[in-house]
Design a protein around this motif. Structure first.
Motif, PDB file in Angstrom:
ATOM      1  N   ASP A   1      -2.478  11.462  -0.952  1.00 26.48           N
ATOM      2  CA  ASP A   1      -2.059  10.269  -2.214  1.00 26.48           C
ATOM      3  C   ASP A   1      -3.583   9.579  -2.335  1.00 26.48           C
ATOM      4  O   ASP A   1      -4.571  10.055  -1.723  1.00 26.48           O
ATOM      5  CB  ASP A   1      -0.851   9.220  -1.803  1.00 26.48           C
ATOM      6  CG  ASP A   1      -1.516   8.544  -0.244  1.00 26.48           C
ATOM      7  OD1 ASP A   1      -2.564   8.321   0.000  1.00 26.48           O
ATOM      8  OD2 ASP A   1      -0.393   8.392   0.546  1.00 26.48           O
ATOM      9  N   GLU A   2      -3.503   8.735  -3.364  1.00 24.55           N
ATOM     10  CA  GLU A   2      -4.905   8.105  -3.553  1.00 24.55           C
ATOM     11  C   GLU A   2      -5.589   7.374  -2.283  1.00 24.55           C
ATOM     12  O   GLU A   2      -6.639   7.193  -2.175  1.00 24.55           O
ATOM     13  CB  GLU A   2      -4.712   7.137  -4.898  1.00 24.55           C
ATOM     14  CG  GLU A   2      -4.462   7.878  -6.191  1.00 24.55           C
ATOM     15  CD  GLU A   2      -4.199   6.758  -7.289  1.00 24.55           C
ATOM     16  OE1 GLU A   2      -4.539   5.468  -7.071  1.00 24.55           O
ATOM     17  OE2 GLU A   2      -4.189   7.268  -8.522  1.00 24.55           O
ATOM     18  N   SER A   3      -4.730   6.780  -1.733  1.00 19.81           N
ATOM     19  CA  SER A   3      -5.262   5.906  -0.541  1.00 19.81           C
ATOM     20  C   SER A   3      -5.980   6.813   0.445  1.00 19.81           C
ATOM     21  O   SER A   3      -6.997   6.651   1.433  1.00 19.81           O
ATOM     22  CB  SER A   3      -4.378   5.049   0.244  1.00 19.81           C
ATOM     23  OG  SER A   3      -3.141   5.756   0.659  1.00 19.81           O
ATOM     24  N   GLN A   4      -5.314   7.858   0.872  1.00 18.89           N
ATOM     25  CA  GLN A   4      -5.880   9.003   1.739  1.00 18.89           C
ATOM     26  C   GLN A   4      -6.926   9.705   1.064  1.00 18.89           C
ATOM     27  O   GLN A   4      -7.938   9.865   1.895  1.00 18.89           O
ATOM     28  CB  GLN A   4      -4.760  10.138   1.818  1.00 18.89           C
ATOM     29  CG  GLN A   4      -3.601   9.551   2.885  1.00 18.89           C
ATOM     30  CD  GLN A   4      -2.351  10.513   3.022  1.00 18.89           C
ATOM     31  OE1 GLN A   4      -2.232  11.335   1.817  1.00 18.89           O
ATOM     32  NE2 GLN A   4      -1.953  10.780   3.986  1.00 18.89           N
TER      33      GLN A   4
ATOM     34  N   ARG B   1      -0.091  10.278  -7.729  1.00 19.00           N
ATOM     35  CA  ARG B   1      -0.501   9.053  -7.038  1.00 19.00           C
ATOM     36  C   ARG B   1      -0.247   9.092  -5.731  1.00 19.00           C
ATOM     37  O   ARG B   1      -0.762   8.453  -4.876  1.00 19.00           O
ATOM     38  CB  ARG B   1      -0.333   7.732  -7.716  1.00 19.00           C
ATOM     39  CG  ARG B   1      -0.930   7.710  -9.184  1.00 19.00           C
ATOM     40  CD  ARG B   1      -0.724   6.392  -9.876  1.00 19.00           C
ATOM     41  NE  ARG B   1      -1.906   5.300  -9.038  1.00 19.00           N
ATOM     42  CZ  ARG B   1      -2.016   4.049  -9.444  1.00 19.00           C
ATOM     43  NH1 ARG B   1      -1.430   3.688 -10.725  1.00 19.00           N
ATOM     44  NH2 ARG B   1      -2.667   3.257  -8.905  1.00 19.00           N
ATOM     45  N   THR B   2       1.006   9.258  -5.387  1.00 25.40           N
ATOM     46  CA  THR B   2       1.492   9.271  -4.079  1.00 25.40           C
ATOM     47  C   THR B   2       1.495  10.538  -3.460  1.00 25.40           C
ATOM     48  O   THR B   2       2.120  10.663  -2.245  1.00 25.40           O
ATOM     49  CB  THR B   2       3.307   8.865  -4.209  1.00 25.40           C
ATOM     50  OG1 THR B   2       3.947   9.712  -4.875  1.00 25.40           O
ATOM     51  CG2 THR B   2       3.221   7.354  -4.631  1.00 25.40           C
ATOM     52  N   GLY B   3       0.667  11.502  -3.771  1.00 32.90           N
ATOM     53  CA  GLY B   3       0.767  12.774  -3.092  1.00 32.90           C
ATOM     54  C   GLY B   3       1.840  13.617  -3.374  1.00 32.90           C
ATOM     55  O   GLY B   3       2.729  13.372  -4.161  1.00 32.90           O
ATOM     56  N   ALA B   4       2.018  14.825  -2.451  1.00 34.95           N
ATOM     57  CA  ALA B   4       2.991  15.770  -2.746  1.00 34.95           C
ATOM     58  C   ALA B   4       2.958  16.502  -1.472  1.00 34.95           C
ATOM     59  O   ALA B   4       1.975  16.748  -0.873  1.00 34.95           O
ATOM     60  CB  ALA B   4       2.846  16.495  -4.003  1.00 34.95           C
ATOM     61  N   VAL B   5       4.128  17.147  -1.117  1.00 34.79           N
ATOM     62  CA  VAL B   5       4.211  18.378  -0.189  1.00 34.79           C
ATOM     63  C   VAL B   5       4.760  19.458  -0.776  1.00 34.79           C
ATOM     64  O   VAL B   5       5.949  19.537  -1.309  1.00 34.79           O
ATOM     65  CB  VAL B   5       5.108  17.726   0.844  1.00 34.79           C
ATOM     66  CG1 VAL B   5       5.258  18.847   2.088  1.00 34.79           C
ATOM     67  CG2 VAL B   5       4.596  16.680   1.551  1.00 34.79           C
TER      68      VAL B   5
END
Length: 381
Positions: A196-199, A171-175
């Motif tokens: 992430d979900e908001s992006q 949910r918070t993305g990843a790198v």
């Protein structure tokens, strides 16, 4: 002999599809929440060293795809029985509640087999196995799920585990640190960024007033092309109609169609406009996130100031590169548009999300398109 070959080919296709579906639970529409694993959806799953598609999951592709750090993509769509999307000649199709769209981002593996090395190539000939992906040849990175619920569309990102057995909710993305390796051996280290979900929502909110998100790719002009399905090659619009996933579509010859940006048989203008449409048009349109820029880059924009020709930027700053106009006909090196495309600096680059590297071939296309334009711009003092 011909009839025998056709029957044998059909039988092989059916066997491939049957093998893909064997052992998979039915697709699970998740009406709420964020399932922790991609396999909870049962849309695509790993079986026998392959990422396979479940029954009723239809793959598709776009005439010109969005650039994402040279990643390859497997796109799929699934709908519950008895419902279908409604055709629209211009906008995203009207998909029913229950629709699940997935997009898996992956790279072909390099010859050295190092896990963090991925191939920078347009060759996808070794990617596929039946209707799925051959994990002996590809490295799965992420899968994004776009699901249409009663309250609207929800975007849910998943990141593939190192052992490639499943993808986990992110949910918070990843790198993810990776290295692009070109055919000639050139190496480029970069950080692959999973949004992430908001992006995800910011890119898919095509109307910046309502902020409701929608799919970007499934439009007639992007889908109007042939696809090599397990059962043979067929136009995607015709196939979606045939399987009951689409209603109201005209014959493919009567539907709009964007160019393939790599097809040198198409005009330079058609290729460049298709590239800008899919990469920039979902934000740069009268209702999109970039509507305040007065720069319209979807395929409907007339070739005047709406498209950036001799248009000064709305806001100054590093993003202009000290250039005066978005597009200066005949002079790509004086134009803001390719300047921003040719940067990976977060304060300069466009698009702002979705890439960490420069799409060299895309920049070259847009520069060639601008160079071929005639006219000039009057300097502002």
């Amino acid at each position: 002999m011909m009839k025998y070959c056709l029957r044998a080919g059909l039988l092989l296709a059916l066997l491939l599809v049957s093998a893909c579906h064997r052992g998979l639970d039915p697709v699970a529409f998740q009406a709420e929440g964020r399932p922790p694993k991609l396999s909870d959806w049962h849309v695509v799953e790993v079986r026998g060293g392959k990422l396979v598609l479940n029954e009723g999951v239809v793959p598709y592709d776009l005439n010109t795809p969005l650039f994402t750090d040279y990643a390859h993509k497997l796109r799929t769509i699934w709908m519950p029985k008895g419902v279908a999307a409604k055709y629209d000649a211009t906008d995203t199709f009207d998909f029913p509640v229950g629709t699940i769209i997935s997009k898996t981002f992956y790279y072909p593996k390099t010859a050295d087999g190092k896990f963090s090395d991925v191939a920078r190539t347009y060759d996808s000939s070794r990617d596929f196995a039946g209707q799925g992906l051959d994990l002996a040849n590809v490295h799965l990175v992420e899968t994004r799920v776009l699901v249409h619920r009663e309250a609207g569309w929800a975007a849910i990102p998943y990141v593939w585990k190192d052992d490639q057995s499943d993808a986990e909710l992110a949910r918070t993305g990843a790198v993810i640190p990776l290295t692009l390796v070109a055919d000639a051996g050139e190496r480029e280290d970069f950080n692959y960024v999973v949004p992430d979900e908001s992006q995800c929502s910011s890119c898919h909110a095509q109307d910046w007033v309502t902020r409701k998100i929608h799919p970007i790719g499934p439009k007639a002009r992007h889908l109007n092309r042939d696809y090599h399905y397990a059962g043979g090659e067929e136009n995607q619009l015709a196939h979606l109609m045939k399987v009951g996933y689409l209603t109201g579509a005209p014959a493919p010859a009567e539907a709009p169609r964007n160019a393939n940006w790599m097809d040198t048989h198409a005009s330079l203008d058609a290729r460049a406009r298709a590239y800008l449409d899919i990469n920039c048009g979902h934000c740069h349109n009268p209702k999109g996130a970039a509507n305040t820029t007065a720069l319209t880059l979807d395929v409907s924009a007339p070739e005047d100031r709406h498209l950036g020709i001799c248009k000064p930027p709305v806001a100054a700053g590093r993003g202009t590169g000290d250039h005066m106009f978005d597009i200066v006909p005949g002079v790509p090196n004086d134009s803001i548009l390719p300047y921003r495309m040719d940067s990976a600096d977060p304060g300069v680059m466009m698009p702002e999300l979705g890439r960490s590297t420069v799409h060299r071939e895309g920049v070259a296309l847009i520069k060639a398109w601008i160079a071929a334009q005639s006219g000039g711009c009057v300097a502002i003092h």
